[in-house]
Design an enzyme around this catalytic site. Structure first.
Site, PDB file in Angstrom:
ATOM      1  N   ILE A  18       0.843  -1.197   0.000  1.00 15.26           N
ATOM      2  CA  ILE A  18       0.000   0.000   0.000  1.00 15.26           C
ATOM      3  C   ILE A  18       0.883   1.255   0.000  1.00 15.26           C
ATOM      4  O   ILE A  18       0.600   2.229  -0.704  1.00 15.26           O
ATOM      5  CB  ILE A  18      -0.932  -0.041   1.235  1.00 15.26           C
ATOM      6  CG1 ILE A  18      -1.982  -1.140   1.036  1.00 15.26           C
ATOM      7  CG2 ILE A  18      -1.578   1.316   1.487  1.00 15.26           C
ATOM      8  CD1 ILE A  18      -2.811  -1.473   2.280  1.00 15.26           C
ATOM      9  N   ASP A  73      13.047   3.348  11.123  1.00 15.96           N
ATOM     10  CA  ASP A  73      12.234   2.430  11.919  1.00 15.96           C
ATOM     11  C   ASP A  73      11.243   3.286  12.698  1.00 15.96           C
ATOM     12  O   ASP A  73      11.644   4.107  13.530  1.00 15.96           O
ATOM     13  CB  ASP A  73      13.144   1.643  12.871  1.00 15.96           C
ATOM     14  CG  ASP A  73      12.374   0.652  13.733  1.00 15.96           C
ATOM     15  OD1 ASP A  73      11.139   0.790  13.860  1.00 15.96           O
ATOM     16  OD2 ASP A  73      13.026  -0.259  14.281  1.00 15.96           O
ATOM     17  N   TYR A 167      -2.883  -7.482  16.446  1.00 18.48           N
ATOM     18  CA  TYR A 167      -3.020  -6.618  15.265  1.00 18.48           C
ATOM     19  C   TYR A 167      -4.246  -5.732  15.415  1.00 18.48           C
ATOM     20  O   TYR A 167      -4.200  -4.511  15.222  1.00 18.48           O
ATOM     21  CB  TYR A 167      -3.121  -7.508  14.027  1.00 18.48           C
ATOM     22  CG  TYR A 167      -3.215  -6.785  12.710  1.00 18.48           C
ATOM     23  CD1 TYR A 167      -2.062  -6.427  12.005  1.00 18.48           C
ATOM     24  CD2 TYR A 167      -4.445  -6.464  12.145  1.00 18.48           C
ATOM     25  CE1 TYR A 167      -2.148  -5.771  10.775  1.00 18.48           C
ATOM     26  CE2 TYR A 167      -4.545  -5.805  10.935  1.00 18.48           C
ATOM     27  CZ  TYR A 167      -3.388  -5.465  10.251  1.00 18.48           C
ATOM     28  OH  TYR A 167      -3.481  -4.816   9.040  1.00 18.48           O
ATOM     29  N   LYS A 171      -4.709  -1.665  15.697  1.00 19.20           N
ATOM     30  CA  LYS A 171      -5.463  -0.901  14.697  1.00 19.20           C
ATOM     31  C   LYS A 171      -6.622  -0.125  15.331  1.00 19.20           C
ATOM     32  O   LYS A 171      -7.007   0.932  14.833  1.00 19.20           O
ATOM     33  CB  LYS A 171      -5.962  -1.843  13.598  1.00 19.20           C
ATOM     34  CG  LYS A 171      -4.828  -2.452  12.757  1.00 19.20           C
ATOM     35  CD  LYS A 171      -3.951  -1.394  12.107  1.00 19.20           C
ATOM     36  CE  LYS A 171      -3.018  -1.952  11.064  1.00 19.20           C
ATOM     37  NZ  LYS A 171      -2.173  -0.919  10.432  1.00 19.20           N
ATOM     38  N   THR A 202      -1.641  -7.704  -1.013  1.00 18.75           N
ATOM     39  CA  THR A 202      -0.282  -7.145  -0.855  1.00 18.75           C
ATOM     40  C   THR A 202       0.635  -8.232  -0.276  1.00 18.75           C
ATOM     41  O   THR A 202       0.145  -9.264   0.195  1.00 18.75           O
ATOM     42  CB  THR A 202      -0.251  -5.954   0.132  1.00 18.75           C
ATOM     43  OG1 THR A 202      -0.404  -6.466   1.457  1.00 18.75           O
ATOM     44  CG2 THR A 202      -1.313  -4.917  -0.154  1.00 18.75           C
TER      45      THR A 202
END
Ligand code: NAD
Length: 274
Positions: A18, A73, A167, A171, A202
């Site tokens: 992306i 980073d 995850y 988010k 992706t």
């Protein structure tokens, strides 16, 4: 203000990602771009496939007038400060940030989720998003002519999903970060939005131990059959492309989106609707 607009894009170093598609879309729209990616293996998870440093460098060498490639980073405060300093030194100012850095580690039942895997998700996708957005806000506030901040959250930032505990938590954090920053920075003319992609084709889905592999294994079917199965849950009956997300990011950076802030925009083919 100078004629050209300048955007910083993180997580931009992998072809097919992306971030990479966003760089291409912004270049096509006449933007100057500071493209960044981690540039080296992750300290805590050296086996995870991050972007190859030479791909990031190639973005810079192939577009010498319009792209500055910087290894950064997003979990390192000093590297994030240096990223924005390099952007201002090269192009004079920063008008926009698109925060794409992310990863797919610890895709596992919660009872097997290790503290290290939990931490790397929160470090990169919540703390990293905060560090980069905060630095963008500092630079934009000092410049005094507004700005645009966009962070890639996920449909898993709106609704929890199995195997994605860490995850999803990271988010969800992105959306709280987005809304709070939008309220504080609105009076300065800085809009702050998130994009919540659905299933986007992706490298994230395909890296070793990636999402497809894990979901297919947990369902006891092949990756190909799993891909077919998830289409049933997507009203538009296709996976998203990185370009679908890049277009949405370009829209949120455009004048057409000047009255949109604090939004978490679903780009999921209808899979997520709230
Ligand atoms: N692909 C999907 O289905 C999907 C769905 C929803 C949200 N997203 C989110 O979109 C964003 C982009 O993901 P993608 O699908 O293009 O995956 P990707 O893995 O191709 O791209 C992510 C990039 O982030 C980089 N990165 C990882 N750790 C980093 C760090 N510490 N510092 C800087 N860069 C780092 C990686 O090297 C990689 O180039 C991520 O935040 C991801 O969570 C993806």
């Amino acid at each position: 203000m100078s004629a050209h607009k300048v955007a910083v894009v993180t997580g931009a170093g992998r072809p097919g990602s992306i971030g990479w598609a966003t760089v291409q879309r912004l270049l096509a729209g006449g933007w100057k771009v500071v493209a960044s990616d981690v540039g080296r293996p992750l300290e805590s998870h050296p086996d995870y496939e991050v972007a190859a440093p030479e791909d990031l460098l190639r973005l810079g060498t192939e577009n010498p007038d319009s792209v500055l490639a910087v290894a950064c980073d997003v979990t390192s405060e000093s590297e994030v400060v240096a990223l924005f300093a390099a952007a201002v030194e090269r192009f004079g100012h920063v008008d926009a940030l698109v925060n794409c850095a992310g990863l797919g580690i610890g895709l596992t039942p919660v009872v097997d989720l290790t503290l290290d895997d939990w931490r790397v998700n929160l470090d990169v996708m919540a703390t990293g998003a905060f560090l980069v957005a905060r630095e963008a806000a500092r630079v934009m506030s000092a410049q005094g002519h507004g700005g645009r901040i966009v962070t890639i959250s996920s449909q898993a930032g709106k609704t929890g999903m199995p195997l994605l505990t860490a995850y999803s938590a990271a988010k969800f954090a992105v959306i709280g970060l987005t809304q709070s920053m939008a309220m504080e920075l609105g009076p300065l003319g800085i809009t702050v939005n998130a994009i919540c992609p659905g299933t986007i084709e992706t490298p994230l889905l395909h890296v070793k131990g990636g999402l497809y592999e894990k979901y297919a294994a947990s369902a006891g079917i092949s990756v190909e059959d799993y891909q077919k199965r998830i289409l049933k849950f997507i009203p538009l009956r296709r996976l998203g492309s990185p370009e679908d997300i890049a277009e949405s990011a370009a829209f949120l950076l455009s004048d057409a989106a000047s009255f949109i802030t604090g939004e978490a925009l679903n780009v999921t083919g209808g899979q997520e609707m709230h």
